[in-house]
Design a protein around this motif. Sequence first.
Motif: not given
Lengths: 309, 241
Positions: A156-167, A186-199
């Motif tokens: 009966g538990s609710e977990v919200y994960l908000d994970m971001s990698q902003i640069g 469970l709710q997962i929101l994942e946000r990711l931005m990569t630039h240059g040569e990033q992986t």
Amino acid sequence: MKELTEVQKMMLQKVADMAKMPTEGAYNLRLNGKGFVRHSSEHIDIVPKEDKPGIDIYVKEGTKGETVSIPVVIDQSGMDDLVYNDFHIADGCDVTIVAGCGIHNCGCDDSKHNGIHTFYVGKNCHVRYQEKHYGAGDGTGGRILDPQTVLYIGEGSEVYLDMSQIGGVDSTHRYTKCELDDGAELQILERLMTHGEQTADSEVDVFLNGVDSRCQITSRSVAKDASKQVFYPRVQGNNQCFGHVQCDSIIMGDAKVRSIPEISANHVDASLIHEAAIGKIAGEQILKLMTLGLDAEEAEQKILEGFLR
Amino acid sequence: MLELKNICFSAKGETGGVEILRNVDLTIPNGKFIVITGPNGGGKSTLAKVIMGVEKPTEGRIFLNGEDITDLSVTERARKGISYGFQAPPRFKGMKVSDLLSCAAGRTLSHDDGCKYLTQVGLCSREYIDRDVDTSLSGGELKRIEIATILAKGGNVMIFDEPEAGIDLWSFSRLTGTFESIHRNTDASIVIISHQERIIRLADEIIMVSDGRITEKGPVEEIFPKILANTTGACSYLEEA
Ligand SMILES: Nc1ncnc2c1ncn2[C@@H]1O[C@H](COP(=O)(O)OP(=O)(O)OP(=O)(O)O)[C@@H](O)[C@H]1O
Ligand SMILES: [Mg+2]
């Protein structure tokens, strides 16, 4: 009283919205591989581990409306930091956890942080977990983040994960694993931005073990320049349950994106859906904003801003 | 004042160029309320896109208050006061209605200012201002938000492409009221592309576009009877056949 430098304050603001160290509530700031300040509150105990680097966080039964902040800041080039943080959340809690790691690297050696977070969430809890990763600094040394987040979510538990990698993070490999009990959500929101040569690659495993457990994984990413991203969100339904995986990526320049969602059902009443889409910004959207007076660059910026919000 | 001189537009089709606009001459004075109507595929939206700069004419020139704007970009024209509400507006993942309205207004709108524009198109502002402009909106809602952005942007030539499409009867009268009030209170030229009698009747002037040409032009009293005659004519023809 130990003082933070301006750079450290700036990083802290970026990853944990903290302009200065809090003066009340429970918090722990880890700086360049060591605990910097730590404070427990009436309902939340933070105890350093004895056998390995890291802390145990104990949230007492029935704790409501409290926040624990445990940001990590690294501004020493060549730092290789590994930390184990365990959260023990008793029944009936309603808490927010603010984690996050900022690496500022002006040197030529790689700076690295591996945060291994394990959550033991009791019954009937509401838990919000916010994690921001950010890199800065103009050194040639890499900024590397390999976080692991493991959750055991009780009945009966609710977990919200908000994970971001902003640069600014050169290389990241993230792994998230969640096991859900009866009626857990469970709710997962994942946000990711990569630039240059990033992986960046992100692997998620969700096990819907309990009857009527539910999960929603939403992943939004923008890959620019020559960066590379890979997503592996996997949901396994082992009971009567519902799971939805949605991956959406905007690809730009010479970037490469792979999105490999997997759903697997081991129960006849498991209902699982996945959706994945990769594409460039729709020309119509840019055009619309241009007719409102934005130039092409501003329009693109606005669209990405909204997409990653 | 907006002037189109000898505008031609052709698009590349499978068998070479397809002529979509043919030698269109049109003058829209300030403060005029004009309705463009005509059969599907006649070239109305294309004409609007040529004015906005979304499509470049293959021939002809466009002048805004005497200045030749034919070679200006969409952004430049938008900044000079040309506004165009799309027939089929795009959706944006993650962008809120309030963001879009602020973009249109060119400044961060207060909650109240944002809501004002939504009310003008018959949307209950409280429910919509924080919604995403994405696939969760119905067609009619999206369309009305599009119109609200044009109201927020303002401008001296405001073109609305079938604003009535998909809009319910209650919001429709709210909308026509809004158009009338812009017409009364500002010096902007309003150009509405429409198939709706109630909108057509609001116009100072009606322009019929058919097969890429302006085939009729004049005040409502003069043109509207002709439109009716034409449509009933087509029907009786069908019956006879
Ligand atoms: N880029 C293009 N390439 C080829 N044909 C086109 C292009 N754009 C428009 N057309 C054609 O030009 C004609 C005019 O289109 P337009 O959208 O301007 O019509 P309209 O008068 O707005 O019609 P409606 O009332 O259905 O909205 C149509 O036959 C359409 O198929
Ligand atoms: Mg049209």
